[in-house]
Each structure stands twice: as C-alpha cells, then as structure tokens.
Write a protein that holds these residues in place. Sequence first.
Motif, short mmCIF file in Angstrom:
data_model
loop_
_atom_site.label_atom_id
_atom_site.label_comp_id
_atom_site.label_asym_id
_atom_site.label_seq_id
_atom_site.Cartn_x
_atom_site.Cartn_y
_atom_site.Cartn_z
N LYS A 4 -10.78 2.51 19.82
CA LYS A 4 -11.14 1.46 19.17
C LYS A 4 -12.38 1.77 19.14
O LYS A 4 -12.87 1.03 18.38
N LEU A 5 -14.05 2.46 19.85
CA LEU A 5 -14.80 2.99 18.76
C LEU A 5 -15.00 4.05 17.67
O LEU A 5 -15.70 3.49 17.02
N VAL A 6 -14.13 4.67 17.63
CA VAL A 6 -14.30 5.30 16.49
C VAL A 6 -13.36 4.58 14.97
O VAL A 6 -14.00 4.42 14.59
N TYR A 7 -12.86 3.44 15.80
CA TYR A 7 -11.98 2.83 13.94
C TYR A 7 -13.87 1.94 14.76
O TYR A 7 -14.22 1.36 12.80
N GLU A 8 -13.91 1.19 15.29
CA GLU A 8 -15.24 0.35 15.15
C GLU A 8 -16.41 0.80 14.26
O GLU A 8 -17.72 0.59 13.55
N PHE A 9 -16.54 2.21 14.54
CA PHE A 9 -17.39 2.88 14.09
C PHE A 9 -17.65 3.42 12.61
O PHE A 9 -18.50 3.17 11.51
N PHE A 10 -15.90 3.41 12.09
CA PHE A 10 -15.97 3.31 10.55
C PHE A 10 -16.26 2.44 9.81
O PHE A 10 -15.94 2.33 8.91
#
Length: 465
Positions: free
Chosen positions: A48-54
């Motif tokens: 989730k953090l990775v997708y939030e970053f992008f």
Amino acid sequence: MNKLILSALFTLVIIAYIVIDIVFNDEIWEASKTMALSMQQTIPVFEKLVYEFFTYIVFIPPIAAFYCFIYDNNKLNSLLYLSVVVISVTMNEILKNIYHQARPYMIEPDIKSLRCNSDFGKPSGHAQNSLVMLILMPVLLFPSIKQLRRHRVQDEYQKKIEKKENHTGYTISNLDKLDLENSSLQDDTIIQSKSKIAIKILLIAFILLSIIMTGISRIFLGVHSIGQVVLGWVWGLYITLMYIFVIHSSLKEQIQKLLSPQKNRFAEMNYLIPLALLILLIIIGLSIGLLILNDKVFYEDLEMDKWITRINECTSQNYTRTSPQILFNSCFQFTLIGAIITGLIVGAVLAQGVYDEGIFNKWRNNIPWQYHMKRLLLLLFPFLILIPFLFIRSDNVIVESSCKTFPMSFGAGFIITGVYPYLLRRFNLQIPGDFLFLHLRKQFPNDQGYNDIQKQIFEFSDSYR
C-alpha cells in the motif's frame, strides 16, 4: 517532418484509440474489475505504501520546476512547463465532464476505495498528468543533462592542448608525454560517455516505471479502471508529443523575441492580454455548458445519487448534488485553474521587463546565500495574500469557483511574472537573467567583498537604459 503532418498524425492516432475505447468499453471495465478485486484481496502495508508513493509522485516535477525558476538559467522553460501541466489538468477535467463516467468504487460494491476521490473518473488525471510532467521534466527543465559530462571532458582536453601550444619547442620526451596525456583523456572520454549513457538509461527507466506504477496504483486504490488509466496515458502522450514536436520551439522563439533585451517590443505584446482572456472565457463557457448538461440531462440517467452515497460512505461527509466537491461540480472547479496561464501572461505584459536566457547562473554563483534567501522570500511572501481565499466555502459551485478557485489561480500566475519582478527591483535584489529583469535598476547591494560584481551589475544595467 512537417509540423502540420505531425499534428495530423498524432490527432489521427488519438481519434483511433478513442474509437477503440468506446467500442470495447464494457470488456475493458470487466477486465479492470477482475484486476482490482485480485489486487485488493490482500493489502500488505508495504504494498500500500508503494502504491501511495507513486500516487503522490506527481508533486515532484512541480518542485523541480520551482527550483529551475528560482535557481537556474532555465526560467522560461520552467514557466512553459507549468503552463503545459495546467493545460493538461484543465483538459482532463473537461474530458471527465464529457465522459461523466463513475470511478470503480462508486458502482462496484466489492471494490474498496482507499483514496475516496469524488469527481468523475475518465480519463485518469493522475495517469495523464504524470505522463506529461515526467516526460517533459528532462526535456524542458534539465535539457543539459545529456551534454554535461561530455562538455566537461572537452573543456579539460582543450585546456591541456592550449597549455601545450604555449611551449616553444618539444623534445621526444615532451611529445611522448603529450601523447600519453591525450590517450588518457580519450580513455576518460570513453568512461564519461559510458557514465552518461548509464545516467540516461536510469533516468528513462525511472520515468517509465513511475508512469506505469502511477497508473497501476490508481487501479489498486479502487479509483480508476484500466480503461480510464490507459485513456489518461493516451491523452497525456498526445499533449506531450504535440507540445515537444509542434509547439515548443516556435512558442519559445516568439516569447524570446517579445522579451528581447536588444529591442523594446512591448507594444507588440498588448494583444496577448485580450487573447488570453478570450481563451479563458471560451474554457469557462465550455465548462459551464458541461456543468449544466450533466446537472439537467445526465444526472438521473447516470444514477448519480447512488454514486454520491458511495462517496459519502467513503469520505464520511454529507455531500449533495449541489456540493462543489462532487462529480461534475468538482470537475468544473478544476477547469478554472487555467486562469494561472492568464495570470502569467497579464503579469508579464504589465511588468514590461526583459529576459536574457542563459546568463543567470553566471551571476548567481557570486551571490551569498543570504541574498538568495531574500529573493526566495520575496516570491513566497505575496502568496500569503491568497491564503484567505482557501477558507471560502459555499454550497454553490459557481460562487465558490469564482470567489476561490479563479482568484487564487489568476493571482498565483500574476505574482510569479508581475509582482515578483517588481519586488526584486524595489528591494534591489535583481540579478541579470531574471525573469523578468526590469529597467532602471537602482543599485546592487553593497555587500563587503562584492565590489567587482557590483561594478559589473552597473555596467549590465547601463546596457538596458
């Protein structure tokens, strides 16, 4: 290739994809639903953090543009970059009000929403704008990256050759040494070329990864379908290619002529203000037409009440069909950020300054950091005037847009090109190469140890009088 031919080619390609998208809309939606449900079965924190970053990566390019405008030679390109991004955002919101397609979480009860966006979903704004921002960033903001390493090697090589040419004669050992040094420089050039290629590959890979991951993240978060994301990419690519290959060179050349230090052409700029206002009125008129059309014609047919219910469940709000934050009302509001470009044009015309590209860094490197801080504060301070507009609230989207979105957008553009140059001159903080450099500077700050640059600034200023 002729620009007219390129324009026709790009336009035909996007028309072809729009037709394909319409024909296969239902199939694409079902495939997107399957993909979203599969991605959302388990939601690990790291994923989730990775997708939030992008999702938030779209904020990085504007920061880079801000840096270029403040601290680099590339000031005009940074403003053109901002303008293209604003055009992309405005166009995206108009397209959303034309398609008026819901986001997946609004109509698919099994899809979770992890972002709760409340406007229409097609085409994806994140997909479209991230592509425009990320591809144009190296093209407009940092065009010298690909030449930086090579030029450094060439300069070193030229200096050593010039040094050898000062000799009155050469012995055998001298020549051997010179050949050895030249060979060393050639090896260094090869190494630097490989480094340059590696940097370019990494940059291209990062840009492509960011664009793809931004689109996928929107599907994972439940706020876009595959069709909405791909259409966003297609429109973003269309805007980017049209600007790079058809518009940029001619537009920049025309602006540089109008702002040339060698010739006062301000009378020729007078037509720009009514032209900018006319274009803005056309955009506003189109947006209002779509606003009325969605409210009076499509609202009941599209079951927007159900969509608003899902939005309220997601956001824990009590929005109604008249709320400015909802669906077609939200899209209408965002079209008014196009007023930023109008503000930039009006400010530049009224400031009546000049722009000599490529000389700013020559002076910047000799300026103390305190001087730079004062210049930065002079840019940020006028934006405090716009803060009260943030607190304007109304249930009428026309009122909120005209009293909040429009003045903030126009004011931001006007501050950058109109207020900021005036303040720099008023407080004696101008540097040659600024956008815009105003006539009749008073004097450079008499900082201890900067007498030489003070003299140069006076000489430079005299050339404008």
